[in-house]
Write a protein that holds these residues in place. Structure first.
Motif: not given
Length: 127
Positions: A60-73
């Motif tokens: 459901v979550i696009p992989f680049p969005v996943h990456g953005g969340i991990e960057l913020v994390t």
């Protein structure tokens, strides 16, 4: 250089879930630092299960969005010891700093475009 494939990134994501659950015991810290780990672990698990990459289940979550969340994390992990008042606890502070740097390196070296190509080709839809 983007050397990590989406599959390898996925394996690392699930390893991070286990590490977050185990870190307070392995590195001997409690309190708010442990609570943050116990909150982040299931969040990371759900996000990984929902990500559109080879090890995702629902995609459901696009992989680049996943990456953005991990960057913020990773930025949040770096700031957490000072934001939440446990910077004087060496084990907890050092774990969060190392985790932040590690997550930042994973973000910086992951090929997020590859997942889009792989997913698109597998389901036969071009975006």
């Amino acid at each position: 250089m983007k050397i990590l494939s989406p599959r390898v990134h996925g394996y690392l994501d699930y390893l991070v879930v286990a590490l977050l659950f185990l870190a307070p015991t392995l590195f001997g810290f409690g309190g708010i630092a442990a609570s943050i780990c116990y909150v982040l672990a299931p969040i990371q698990l759900v996000m990984s299960l929902l990500t559109a990459y080879p090890l995702g289940v629902a995609k459901v979550i696009p992989f680049p969005v996943h990456g953005g969340i991990e960057l913020v994390t990773s930025i949040g992990l770096l700031a957490a010891p000072w934001l939440f008042g446990f910077s004087a606890l060496d084990n907890a502070r050092n774990f969060f700093i190392v985790a932040a740097v590690g997550l930042g390196l994973v973000w910086a070296t992951t090929n997020y475009v590859s997942a889009r190509t792989t997913t698109t080709n597998r389901i036969g839809i071009g975006l």
